[in-house]
Design a protein around this motif. Structure first.
Motif, PDB file in Angstrom:
ATOM      1  N   ALA A 499       1.013  -1.196   0.042  1.00  0.00           N
ATOM      2  CA  ALA A 499      -0.015   0.031  -0.039  1.00  0.00           C
ATOM      3  C   ALA A 499       0.959   1.363   0.024  1.00  0.00           C
ATOM      4  CB  ALA A 499      -0.743  -0.267   1.317  1.00  0.00           C
ATOM      5  N   LEU A 500       2.001   1.240   0.731  1.00  0.00           N
ATOM      6  CA  LEU A 500       2.792   2.436   0.764  1.00  0.00           C
ATOM      7  C   LEU A 500       3.663   2.458  -0.155  1.00  0.00           C
ATOM      8  CD1 LEU A 500       4.055   2.204   4.435  1.00  0.00           C
ATOM      9  CD2 LEU A 500       2.923   4.010   3.498  1.00  0.00           C
ATOM     10  N   LEU A 501       3.749   1.518  -0.856  1.00  0.00           N
ATOM     11  CA  LEU A 501       4.692   1.720  -2.663  1.00  0.00           C
ATOM     12  C   LEU A 501       3.648   2.286  -3.389  1.00  0.00           C
ATOM     13  CD1 LEU A 501       6.941   0.808  -4.342  1.00  0.00           C
ATOM     14  CD2 LEU A 501       5.792  -1.299  -4.760  1.00  0.00           C
ATOM     15  N   SER A 502       2.339   1.919  -3.439  1.00  0.00           N
ATOM     16  CA  SER A 502       1.522   2.746  -4.308  1.00  0.00           C
ATOM     17  C   SER A 502       1.291   3.991  -4.074  1.00  0.00           C
ATOM     18  CB  SER A 502      -0.007   1.940  -4.408  1.00  0.00           C
ATOM     19  OG  SER A 502      -0.526   1.949  -2.998  1.00  0.00           O
ATOM     20  N   HIS A 503       1.632   4.554  -3.006  1.00  0.00           N
ATOM     21  CA  HIS A 503       1.451   5.987  -2.659  1.00  0.00           C
ATOM     22  C   HIS A 503       2.742   6.590  -2.468  1.00  0.00           C
ATOM     23  CE1 HIS A 503      -2.982   5.971  -2.372  1.00  0.00           C
ATOM     24  NE2 HIS A 503      -2.725   4.610  -1.881  1.00  0.00           N
ATOM     25  N   ALA A 504       4.019   6.080  -2.543  1.00  0.00           N
ATOM     26  CA  ALA A 504       5.164   6.237  -2.356  1.00  0.00           C
ATOM     27  C   ALA A 504       5.419   7.825  -2.947  1.00  0.00           C
ATOM     28  CB  ALA A 504       6.405   5.366  -2.788  1.00  0.00           C
ATOM     29  N   GLU A 505       4.976   7.952  -4.044  1.00  0.00           N
ATOM     30  CA  GLU A 505       5.254   9.255  -4.880  1.00  0.00           C
ATOM     31  C   GLU A 505       4.731  10.269  -4.546  1.00  0.00           C
ATOM     32  OE1 GLU A 505       5.226  10.987  -9.738  1.00  0.00           O
ATOM     33  OE2 GLU A 505       4.948   8.908  -9.048  1.00  0.00           O
ATOM     34  N   ASP A 506       3.252  10.275  -4.104  1.00  0.00           N
ATOM     35  CA  ASP A 506       2.402  11.211  -3.517  1.00  0.00           C
ATOM     36  C   ASP A 506       3.006  11.526  -2.290  1.00  0.00           C
ATOM     37  OD1 ASP A 506       0.689  11.320  -5.637  1.00  0.00           O
ATOM     38  OD2 ASP A 506      -0.532   9.961  -4.630  1.00  0.00           O
ATOM     39  N   LEU A 507       3.703  10.485  -1.358  1.00  0.00           N
ATOM     40  CA  LEU A 507       4.101  10.974  -0.015  1.00  0.00           C
ATOM     41  C   LEU A 507       5.522  11.421   0.204  1.00  0.00           C
ATOM     42  CD1 LEU A 507       2.462   7.539   1.732  1.00  0.00           C
ATOM     43  CD2 LEU A 507       1.584  10.196   2.093  1.00  0.00           C
ATOM     44  N   GLY A 508       6.113  11.337  -1.343  1.00  0.00           N
ATOM     45  CA  GLY A 508       7.562  11.695  -1.254  1.00  0.00           C
ATOM     46  C   GLY A 508       8.510  10.978  -0.757  1.00  0.00           C
ATOM     47  N   LEU A 509       8.253   9.683  -0.802  1.00  0.00           N
ATOM     48  CA  LEU A 509       8.939   8.326  -0.195  1.00  0.00           C
ATOM     49  C   LEU A 509       9.691   7.840  -1.557  1.00  0.00           C
ATOM     50  CD1 LEU A 509       6.364   7.376   2.379  1.00  0.00           C
ATOM     51  CD2 LEU A 509       8.451   8.534   2.645  1.00  0.00           C
ATOM     52  N   ASP A 510      10.784   6.931  -1.198  1.00  0.00           N
ATOM     53  CA  ASP A 510      11.526   6.475  -2.218  1.00  0.00           C
ATOM     54  C   ASP A 510      10.630   5.034  -2.259  1.00  0.00           C
ATOM     55  OD1 ASP A 510      13.515   4.881  -3.544  1.00  0.00           O
ATOM     56  OD2 ASP A 510      14.868   4.797  -2.259  1.00  0.00           O
ATOM     57  N   PRO A 511      10.392   4.555  -3.675  1.00  0.00           N
ATOM     58  CA  PRO A 511       9.796   3.470  -4.003  1.00  0.00           C
ATOM     59  C   PRO A 511      10.609   2.209  -3.555  1.00  0.00           C
ATOM     60  CG  PRO A 511       9.160   4.948  -5.432  1.00  0.00           C
ATOM     61  CD  PRO A 511      10.062   5.857  -4.648  1.00  0.00           C
ATOM     62  N   GLY A 512      12.151   2.552  -3.848  1.00  0.00           N
ATOM     63  CA  GLY A 512      12.880   1.250  -3.627  1.00  0.00           C
ATOM     64  C   GLY A 512      12.991   0.785  -2.379  1.00  0.00           C
TER      65      GLY A 512
END
Length: 548
Positions: A499-512
């Protein structure tokens, strides 16, 4: 010289590896341990490694065969492996410590190794009745009897180990057998391990710093000898290089009196002493209630063993201790206050989970805000509700808290099984992931829900109560059930990372970061499948056990 070190990841083992590195005569070192250390960190990077269980969960013939194969063509074997906890598993301790030594010795003979060096202890010695509360402290050489202190499981096992070596020497006169009998072995890198084994949380860590205790009550007549781990390591290396057989006392030159200990711990040489029996009774109560991990046998040993004369080691091994006892104790106390440790399973620092949070990020590409606590929280987009995300993450933290408690207990309870290594590895990894999630919540400017984690803590412990007619002993069904529950927990955790991966870009997080965490969860599921496959055939037999 080619030297193998069994038990190379612990306090003494780590120091021995460092000492062997400094010896030009040593060309190759094999480290043997049940759970392997980080091979990229000194001194573990200087050795070849093999994972071998000498006795905890391996049948005798199998262990000897595996050891024999690995020890061929070595010039000396240094055997250090010793299990101190759990105190209430006497059969396990004796099997690993005494039977394990017997197996190592037989493998040494079968492999044709000419020299066996074994870690005995001051604890192997019989009570010295000449010690008095008035301070009479005759120094004893290596001829003093080694029948141990009967009320100490550690001392009793060390005495039995000496008997094993006596029999081995008689059967194999062609093999040089060296017994080092060190005093208490301390170094900063072992601080957290020693605190876990002996002190626990009974004394706040900050109060362990030298001079920090307001007062100190000691048993009357207590005197102790210690040795710095580096000095002990040099003694083992000297024994290996010189090829000397026999027994050697290893200790610093100074003996610590109650006044010395008071000066170190409180900053004052004023000491309060009580009868040893009274202090022992208090220790029994503290251990029974779980306040202190060490049992009263350790006090019995400290009050009974002789003060050692180290002159033979100096004379025959060319060895000299370079650290004084007082400075060594100050070093270990500073280390306890700081939560110091090292990169091996036994020597994990106190806040290993927090320290490993950064490793999660180092395995993925750096992002704008990957939950490291180094960036200001990025405002959430309007499409994401703050309260909803906060509750979701807090609930996952609740589940992670329960998961850490469960996997840590599994690793502790099933130390005598072949899957212990997998369980211990997962416990470290899942703890780091829980700490990462807690840090991530903070980085996003959100609040944790502490009461939910408290409920998880209580619920997990209530879940330990077994309605299986085996309130005291371990049921053979337990490992299977625990594996089932952990598989469900890991599946749920993986859903959170997805779930966090799918929202990583919006949250400013690193998908990796989350891709790596998902891959780790998949591997954990594979590990739990292996645990399940081991436990299932043994789960429902009335006389079945999970230790073989």
């Amino acid at each position: 010289m080619r030297i193998a070190v069994i038990g190379a990841t612990g306090n003494a083992g780590t120091a021995v590896l460092r000492a062997l590195q400094r010896r030009s005569e040593v060309t190759h070192v094999l480290g043997i341990a049940r759970r392997l250390p980080d091979h990229t960190v000194e001194p573990y990077d200087s050795a070849e490694w093999a994972s071998i269980d000498i006795a905890a969960a391996t049948a005798c013939d199998e262990a000897i065969a595996e050891l024999t194969e690995n020890l061929r063509n070595y010039d000396a074997v240094i055997h250090l492996a010793w299990l101190i906890q759990p105190n209430n598993r006497r059969e396990l301790l004796h099997r690993v410590n005494v039977e394990g030594t017997r197996r190592v010795a037989e493998a040494v003979a079968a492999a044709g190794v000419p020299h066996l060096i074994v870690a005995s202890s001051v604890g192997s010695y019989s009570p010295d009745n000449a010690r008095t509360t008035a301070g009479d402290l005759p120094l004893r050489d290596e001829s003093f009897p080694t029948d141990g202190i009967k009320s100490s499981h550690y001392s009793s096992d060390k005495a039995d180990q000496e008997d094993v070596l006596d029999a081995f020497e008689a059967a194999h006169p062609e093999i040089a057998v060296t017994r080092l009998r060190p005093a208490l072995i301390f170094q900063r890198d072992a601080a957290s391990e020693i605190q876990r084994y002996f002190i626990g949380s009974a004394v706040p860590s900050r109060k362990l710093r030298p001079g920090a205790l307001p007062s100190l009550l000691l048993p009357k007549g207590l005197h102790i000898q210690v040795i710095h781990s580096d000095d002990a390591g040099e003694a083992y290396a000297a024994a290996a290089v010189t090829g000397r057989g026999g027994a050697f006392n290893i200790c610093a030159d100074d003996i610590l009196s109650p006044r010395d200990l008071a000066t170190i711990l409180t900053g004052s040489d004023s000491v309060a002493e009580a009868p040893a029996a009274l202090v022992r009774a208090a220790m029994v109560t503290a251990h029974t209630t779980g306040a202190v991990p060490a049992d009263a046998g350790w006090l019995d040993m400290a009050m009974g063993v002789p003060m050692m004369d180290n002159s033979r080691a100096k004379r025959e091994l060319g060895w000299t201790p370079r650290h004084g006892a007082a400075d060594t104790v100050r070093e270990i106390l500073d280390g306890m206050a700081d939560g110091a440790g090292h990169s091996s399973p036994p020597l994990q620092p106190r806040d290993a989970g927090q320290r490993n949070v950064q490793a999660i990020h180092e395995n993925a590409e750096e992002g704008a805000n990957a939950g490291t606590g180094t960036s200001a929280p990025k405002p959430l987009p309007e499409t994401i509700g703050h309260d909803l995300l906060e509750l979701y993450l807090s609930d996952h933290l609740t589940g992670a808290t329960a998961g850490v408690n469960r996997i840590s207990r599994m690793a502790a309870d099933f130390i005598d099984t072949p899957v212990y290594g997998l369980l211990g590895q997962m416990a470290e990894q899942i703890t780091a992931e829980r700490d990462f999630l807690a840090q991530l919540i903070k980085d996003l400017g959100m609040q944790r829900k502490p009461y939910r984690q408290a409920v998880a803590w209580v619920g997990e412990r209530v879940g330990r109560l077994k309605l299986n007619k085996r309130a005291v002993e371990r049921s053979p069904m337990t490992l299977l059930l625990e594996a089932d529950l952990m598989r469900g927990a890991v599946q749920a955790k993986m859903g959170g990372w997805e779930a966090l991966l799918s929202h990583a870009e919006d949250l400013g997080l690193d998908p990796g970061v989350f891709e790596q965490l998902i891959d780790d969860a998949k591997q954990q599921l594979k590990n739990l499948e292996e645990v399940h496959a081991y436990a299932a055939p043994r789960a429902f037999t009335e006389d079945g056990t999970t230790d073989r």
